[in-house]
Design a protein around this motif. Structure first.
Motif, PDB file in Angstrom:
ATOM      1  N   THR A 241       0.832  -1.205   0.000  1.00  0.00           N
ATOM      2  CA  THR A 241       0.000   0.000   0.000  1.00  0.00           C
ATOM      3  C   THR A 241       0.862   1.248   0.000  1.00  0.00           C
ATOM      4  O   THR A 241       0.601   2.218  -0.748  1.00  0.00           O
ATOM      5  N   LEU A 242       1.905   1.286   0.845  1.00  0.00           N
ATOM      6  CA  LEU A 242       2.800   2.448   0.876  1.00  0.00           C
ATOM      7  C   LEU A 242       3.528   2.624  -0.456  1.00  0.00           C
ATOM      8  O   LEU A 242       3.708   3.766  -0.936  1.00  0.00           O
ATOM      9  N   TRP A 243       3.920   1.530  -1.066  1.00  0.00           N
ATOM     10  CA  TRP A 243       4.642   1.627  -2.344  1.00  0.00           C
ATOM     11  C   TRP A 243       3.727   2.172  -3.436  1.00  0.00           C
ATOM     12  O   TRP A 243       4.108   3.054  -4.211  1.00  0.00           O
ATOM     13  N   ILE A 244       2.467   1.673  -3.461  1.00  0.00           N
ATOM     14  CA  ILE A 244       1.505   2.160  -4.476  1.00  0.00           C
ATOM     15  C   ILE A 244       1.188   3.635  -4.226  1.00  0.00           C
ATOM     16  O   ILE A 244       1.102   4.458  -5.179  1.00  0.00           O
ATOM     17  N   ALA A 245       0.990   3.986  -2.952  1.00  0.00           N
ATOM     18  CA  ALA A 245       0.689   5.404  -2.647  1.00  0.00           C
ATOM     19  C   ALA A 245       1.858   6.302  -3.042  1.00  0.00           C
ATOM     20  O   ALA A 245       1.659   7.414  -3.563  1.00  0.00           O
ATOM     21  N   GLY A 246       3.078   5.846  -2.811  1.00  0.00           N
ATOM     22  CA  GLY A 246       4.234   6.655  -3.193  1.00  0.00           C
ATOM     23  C   GLY A 246       4.343   6.818  -4.704  1.00  0.00           C
ATOM     24  O   GLY A 246       4.689   7.897  -5.212  1.00  0.00           O
ATOM     25  N   LYS A 247       4.046   5.808  -5.453  1.00  0.00           N
ATOM     26  CA  LYS A 247       4.116   5.870  -6.895  1.00  0.00           C
ATOM     27  C   LYS A 247       3.054   6.796  -7.477  1.00  0.00           C
ATOM     28  O   LYS A 247       3.261   7.505  -8.461  1.00  0.00           O
ATOM     29  N   SER A 248       1.863   6.776  -6.840  1.00  0.00           N
ATOM     30  CA  SER A 248       0.778   7.587  -7.369  1.00  0.00           C
ATOM     31  C   SER A 248       0.933   9.059  -6.974  1.00  0.00           C
ATOM     32  O   SER A 248       0.337   9.920  -7.618  1.00  0.00           O
TER      33      SER A 248
END
Length: 282
Positions: A275-282
């Motif tokens: 979740t943190l990785w996806i949020a950072g990418k977006s």
């Protein structure tokens, strides 16, 4: 007056003469009873002195050579807590009459005896003796206790290779897993007691434990678990020790609870990082 006095004195003297034999008869009876009582006491004491040493000598003569060696070891190492003739000492140690040589095998070879102190459960520790001396002394002590009061004995040979591992697993899960856990790693009981792990238990110790039911363990007599079924359980436990967990990390072999917990924790952590990785990418 003189005549009457004389007559009265004569009557009194006659009464004394008549009463004297009765007093002498009563005193004689008391003396005779006392003499008879003393004679009976002397006779009883003489019989006890004559018979008791002979009985003790006869008891001592019945001990085998191995039991004599065991008695010497007992008097040197065990008598303080278990008392003379293994009758037990209040607050120190129980009576060993009737426990049999199987109990001695379990307690001595596993290091539980001699115990350092009284506690909820006596733990396994390094045995008092080691090497060949350990088994020799355990055999001698066991023979002494066996001849002294009888009790369960180990069979002459215990060969776990003759056991059926599959049947042993079924029997273990029904009779043993509730306390020792499915992996035989042990588990907690009430009041500070516990079922010990079986990692260090030998074939003879496990067989002896089933025969004698040490501490919180129930006794599994041959009418509950036959000798062959006992061998099956031992074969299963020893087989688990050699299992190398080819499927991966065994997680202590505690079963689906720890496996589910591990999957849950690993999965939650993975989801958080994702979740943190996806949020950072977006």
């Amino acid at each position: 007056m003189t005549t009457e006095t004389g007559k009265g004195g004569g009557l009194t003297a006659r009464m004394r003469r008549l009463a004297a034999p009765r007093r002498r008869g009563k005193a004689a009876r008391r003396t005779g009873a006392t003499i008879r009582m003393l004679a009976a006491l002397v006779l009883a004491g003489g019989l006890y002195v004559a018979v008791a040493p002979a009985t003790q000598a006869a008891d001592a003569a019945t001990l085998s050579r191995s039991a004599e060696d065991g008695k010497a070891l007992f008097d040197q190492n065990c008598i303080t807590c278990h008392g003379r003739n293994a009758q037990g000492v209040d607050g120190k140690g129980p009576s060993l009459i009737g426990v049999g040589s199987a109990s001695v095998e379990f307690q001595v070879t596993s290091g539980r005896m001699p115990a350092a102190r009284q506690e909820a459960q006596i733990p396994r520790k390094r045995p008092f003796w080691s090497g060949e001396e350990l088994q020799q002394n355990a055999d001698s002590l066991g023979q002494y206790i066996q001849e002294l009061g009888g009790g369960p004995q180990l069979p002459a040979t215990i060969d776990a290779s003759q056991g059926d591992v599959a049947n042993g697993g079924a029997l273990f899960r029904v009779n043993c897993a509730s306390c020792h856990a499915f992996s035989a790693g042990g588990g907690a009981l009430s009041s500070g007691k516990y079922a010990p792990g079986l990692e260090e238990a030998t074939d003879r110790q496990m067989y002896a434990a089933m025969l004698t039911g040490p501490q919180n363990m129930p006794v599994f007599g041959d009418n509950q678990l036959s000798p062959q079924e006992k061998l099956d359980i031992i074969a299963y436990v020893q087989g688990m020790k050699s299992d190398q967990d080819p499927g991966g990390w065994g997680l202590g072999r505690f079963g689906p609870v720890t496996e589910g917990l591990a999957i849950f924790l690993v999965g939650i952590v993975a989801l958080v990082f994702a979740t943190l990785w996806i949020a950072g990418k977006s």
